[in-house]
Design a protein around this motif. Sequence first.
Motif, PDB file in Angstrom:
ATOM      1  N   ALA B  39      -6.872  -3.769   0.569  1.00  0.00           N
ATOM      2  CA  ALA B  39      -7.622  -2.548   1.089  1.00  0.00           C
ATOM      3  C   ALA B  39      -7.805  -2.787   2.386  1.00  0.00           C
ATOM      4  O   ALA B  39      -7.552  -1.884   3.357  1.00  0.00           O
ATOM      5  CB  ALA B  39      -8.935  -2.650   0.401  1.00  0.00           C
ATOM      6  N   THR B  40      -7.984  -3.938   2.988  1.00  0.00           N
ATOM      7  CA  THR B  40      -8.272  -4.274   4.477  1.00  0.00           C
ATOM      8  C   THR B  40      -6.968  -4.011   5.300  1.00  0.00           C
ATOM      9  O   THR B  40      -6.906  -3.207   6.227  1.00  0.00           O
ATOM     10  CB  THR B  40      -8.913  -5.411   5.034  1.00  0.00           C
ATOM     11  N   VAL B  41      -5.893  -4.437   4.651  1.00  0.00           N
ATOM     12  CA  VAL B  41      -4.595  -4.227   5.456  1.00  0.00           C
ATOM     13  C   VAL B  41      -4.122  -2.751   5.443  1.00  0.00           C
ATOM     14  O   VAL B  41      -3.842  -2.072   6.479  1.00  0.00           O
ATOM     15  CB  VAL B  41      -3.371  -5.172   4.889  1.00  0.00           C
ATOM     16  N   ALA B  42      -4.398  -1.981   4.345  1.00  0.00           N
ATOM     17  CA  ALA B  42      -4.015  -0.685   4.328  1.00  0.00           C
ATOM     18  C   ALA B  42      -5.059   0.046   5.524  1.00  0.00           C
ATOM     19  O   ALA B  42      -4.439   0.891   6.080  1.00  0.00           O
ATOM     20  CB  ALA B  42      -4.557   0.034   2.829  1.00  0.00           C
ATOM     21  N   GLY B  50     -10.630   2.887  -0.066  1.00  0.00           N
ATOM     22  CA  GLY B  50     -11.724   2.665  -0.716  1.00  0.00           C
ATOM     23  C   GLY B  50     -11.532   1.408  -1.604  1.00  0.00           C
ATOM     24  O   GLY B  50     -10.228   1.104  -2.035  1.00  0.00           O
ATOM     25  N   LEU B  51     -12.593   0.819  -1.955  1.00  0.00           N
ATOM     26  CA  LEU B  51     -12.242  -0.597  -2.805  1.00  0.00           C
ATOM     27  C   LEU B  51     -13.563  -0.303  -3.825  1.00  0.00           C
ATOM     28  O   LEU B  51     -14.536  -0.293  -3.138  1.00  0.00           O
ATOM     29  CB  LEU B  51     -12.297  -1.799  -2.044  1.00  0.00           C
ATOM     30  N   MET B  82     -19.650   0.917   4.063  1.00  0.00           N
ATOM     31  CA  MET B  82     -18.642   0.921   4.911  1.00  0.00           C
ATOM     32  C   MET B  82     -18.425  -0.548   5.359  1.00  0.00           C
ATOM     33  O   MET B  82     -19.374  -1.004   6.118  1.00  0.00           O
ATOM     34  CB  MET B  82     -18.714   1.963   6.047  1.00  0.00           C
ATOM     35  N   CYS B  83     -17.217  -0.944   5.383  1.00  0.00           N
ATOM     36  CA  CYS B  83     -17.105  -2.382   5.688  1.00  0.00           C
ATOM     37  C   CYS B  83     -15.842  -2.819   6.306  1.00  0.00           C
ATOM     38  O   CYS B  83     -14.725  -2.848   5.565  1.00  0.00           O
ATOM     39  CB  CYS B  83     -17.158  -3.163   4.410  1.00  0.00           C
ATOM     40  N   ASP B  84     -15.811  -2.768   7.651  1.00  0.00           N
ATOM     41  CA  ASP B  84     -14.425  -2.978   8.428  1.00  0.00           C
ATOM     42  C   ASP B  84     -13.557  -1.946   8.135  1.00  0.00           C
ATOM     43  O   ASP B  84     -12.364  -2.352   7.765  1.00  0.00           O
ATOM     44  CB  ASP B  84     -13.924  -4.324   8.467  1.00  0.00           C
ATOM     45  N   GLY B  85     -13.788  -0.709   8.206  1.00  0.00           N
ATOM     46  CA  GLY B  85     -12.946   0.293   7.656  1.00  0.00           C
ATOM     47  C   GLY B  85     -12.549   0.601   6.059  1.00  0.00           C
ATOM     48  O   GLY B  85     -11.731   1.515   5.955  1.00  0.00           O
ATOM     49  N   GLU B 122     -12.318  11.952   1.142  1.00  0.00           N
ATOM     50  CA  GLU B 122     -10.921  11.850   1.212  1.00  0.00           C
ATOM     51  C   GLU B 122     -10.487  10.543   1.425  1.00  0.00           C
ATOM     52  O   GLU B 122     -10.965   9.902   2.174  1.00  0.00           O
ATOM     53  CB  GLU B 122     -10.696  12.791   2.354  1.00  0.00           C
ATOM     54  N   LEU B 123      -9.766  10.119   0.305  1.00  0.00           N
ATOM     55  CA  LEU B 123      -9.174   8.795   0.709  1.00  0.00           C
ATOM     56  C   LEU B 123      -7.579   9.027   0.370  1.00  0.00           C
ATOM     57  O   LEU B 123      -7.149   9.512  -0.544  1.00  0.00           O
ATOM     58  CB  LEU B 123      -9.572   7.657  -0.494  1.00  0.00           C
TER      59      LEU B 123
END
Lengths: 241, 241, 138, 138
Positions: B39-42, B50-51, B82-85, B122-123
Amino acid sequence: MIDPRAAIIGERLAGVRRIVAVTGGKGGIGKSLVSCLFATVAAERGLRTGLFDLDLTSPTDHVILGAPMGFPSEEHGIDPAMCDGVRLMSIAMFSGSTPAPLRGAALTGALLELLAITRWGELDLLVLDMPPGLGDTALDAMRYLPRCEYLVVSTPSIVVRETVRRMVQLLGERHASILGLVENFQSGDVAPSHELAAEFQLRWLPGVPYDKSLEAAIGDVAGLRRTDAAKAVGRIVDELG
Amino acid sequence: MIDPRAAIIGERLAGVRRIVAVTGGKGGIGKSLVSCLFATVAAERGLRTGLFDLDLTSPTDHVILGAPMGFPSEEHGIDPAMCDGVRLMSIAMFSGSTPAPLRGAALTGALLELLAITRWGELDLLVLDMPPGLGDTALDAMRYLPRCEYLVVSTPSIVVRETVRRMVQLLGERHASILGLVENFQSGDVAPSHELAAEFQLRWLPGVPYDKSLEAAIGDVAGLRRTDAAKAVGRIVDELG
Amino acid sequence: MHEYALADAVIAAVRETARSQRMSRVLQVEVRIGQLQSIRPATFENALTAVRPASDALVSSTEFSVVTVPVRLRCRPCNREYAPDLDTEADEHATEAIHFVPELAHAYLRCPHCDSPDFDIVDGRGVTLGRIEGEIDT
Amino acid sequence: MHEYALADAVIAAVRETARSQRMSRVLQVEVRIGQLQSIRPATFENALTAVRPASDALVSSTEFSVVTVPVRLRCRPCNREYAPDLDTEADEHATEAIHFVPELAHAYLRCPHCDSPDFDIVDGRGVTLGRIEGEIDT
Ligand SMILES: Nc1ncnc2c1ncn2[C@@H]1O[C@H](COP(=O)(O)OP(=O)(O)O)[C@@H](O)[C@H]1O
Ligand SMILES: Nc1ncnc2c1ncn2[C@@H]1O[C@H](COP(=O)(O)OP(=O)(O)O)[C@@H](O)[C@H]1O
Ligand SMILES: [Mg+2]
Ligand SMILES: [Mg+2]
Ligand SMILES: [Mg+2]
Ligand SMILES: [Mg+2]
Ligand code: NI
Ligand code: NI
Ligand SMILES: [Zn+2]
Ligand SMILES: [Zn+2]
């Protein structure tokens, strides 16, 4: 309609001196490995030992011990498989490697059935290998096996400890008897789980090192017994008497 | 009596282009870590991501990402943190570190509730971090989220592969779309899970090395992104497009 | 014959229930066997009379009426109810596994409409007790 | 006001059911709100009228009767049923958590008899639909 199975559980376990559930609330922390080593070391020490794999959708104890799985012999109940001195009961005796998706109610049903029909006989020790999570099987053990003493496994990882903490808190709240905390996957001198043990006043048991020779010994009890991990678990067995 | 929640799930996820469930059927193989890195890399690549932590009794994604947990803002539903994007939804937003023992029926109830009220918006990508086991949540995902594509995590250990195998077999039988197999905790050149991928004709994705720098980066997204494990997961994201 | 172990459970549960209802003698007990468990009623009736303690007047003369309950499964994804036929849908190994642990139906049986293993066992699982009739202590 | 999200679900389910029963207009819908969820019926009724699409004749004039259903929990270990009082047994945080996810009752509520968190929610959990009345297409 009455479910008769709960009424016989006490009798089925009447010959079992001590029941130790290896738990932690988290997967992959080594509950199954510690359970298997604990059982084989205890058997080696001369204790009559049973091992019950309660991770019903993902049983692994038969893989770790290299126990061939097949239907049990049945005579007035079913007999655990004998595996290098350990009496093993696993749902894999029935379903082998076929996946069995079980919802919570099915987990409870299968557990009650196996508790009602398994003849453990006279045992000094019965080890329960618990599944991950705070779910049906954890609650059923508290309900149907109140004699259980819990051996809590943790690891140095903060991710793991957060989860183990929940399980310890729940067990404490239920006044369950906790034998102590075992930190698995130790390396170096730091033992971060010590804080968790201190917070909940749990006995700090000998730790189990990260042992890269383990993988090669999976499926071979004699090999497992020679590992450093087994020696560490031996110290736990000794300390708990 | 009709439970209305299932009727709104499709609409709640209508703005989500792709749903990827990180699974494996076994605990401790790195599903949560791979989910968080994925998720963070994406998100870093510019995808709206989203996660959703579906390990409802043992949520850890907020720990891995260092996301402070508290009640969500609510306006016509609840908003992920929201956590670092990354837009994160976790049951820990409500219960924090308080243990919540949930039987199967309760797992299904909580999952449906969160699916019905969470506004993902929207994700481009929604990552589902699956719990261990072939239980309620795995079956509910198959039932309520048929659009899911599965990313299967395994490790080099034979103990783990036996369990992952069951999950892969079940997914195959259900005609689920499997994106591929990721071997986590790799070290050296051998990749024993390759056999499993071959047996089920799964795409062999870039592996993730055992990375001892990870532990120090837990709770710090910037630190996590710099690890070798994150770089490896980045190769998976690239390969899957 | 793991049936004897289940018969033990029935006798234990009957004694427990009878005592809690202050019965002095249990006259009649209805025992239902789920079809999934593939246990013949006659076999189970024999097991029940074999395992009850002759020394306990509470159950030594109890009559057991054992009936098989048809299996009914309800598929969760498609919500349909169905009755699997073990003879044609499960091989010998599967039937034997389900005989020991009826929940293993989830490993071997599938919904005839949508092929899902995600079903609830509505009825016909294993051994349960129905009516228990007896003489009440006075 | 996450109540609006649940109201969306109710409207979606009503439309789905009405269509499958070939209704042209839904006249009356009974909505039950479990006490655990701490949603006031008047608030939810407003939410329902606010979120229904005015353009859909199927639901644009539906009357909703919203009632609160008392919570009843049954303890598994001791088998007793009880009705917790959130006002006294749960603090503000717990009540709010249970408002969002009623299953979190297992984190905060305990059996008054044996203190167990292992209970089934017999009734009074969340939002469900009762009777749906309407005009049938002809
Ligand atoms: N001390 C250890 N050193 C090395 N590997 C270990 C150790 N303990 C466990 N393992 C390995 O870690 C994996 C997870 O262990 P397992 O016992 O299955 O965990 P759990 O039962 O808690 O899910 C297995 O591959 C196991 O062989
Ligand atoms: N590639 C890796 N290198 C080092 N540690 C890892 C790696 N992947 C996971 N871990 C660690 O292993 C443990 C289990 O990972 P986790 O993601 O929680 O597994 P799961 O979600 O499958 O139960 C955690 O402590 C995690 O930080
Ligand atoms: Mg295990
Ligand atoms: Mg996880
Ligand atoms: Mg099932
Ligand atoms: Mg509970
Ligand atoms: Ni038999
Ligand atoms: Ni609200
Ligand atoms: Zn079906
Ligand atoms: Zn109680």
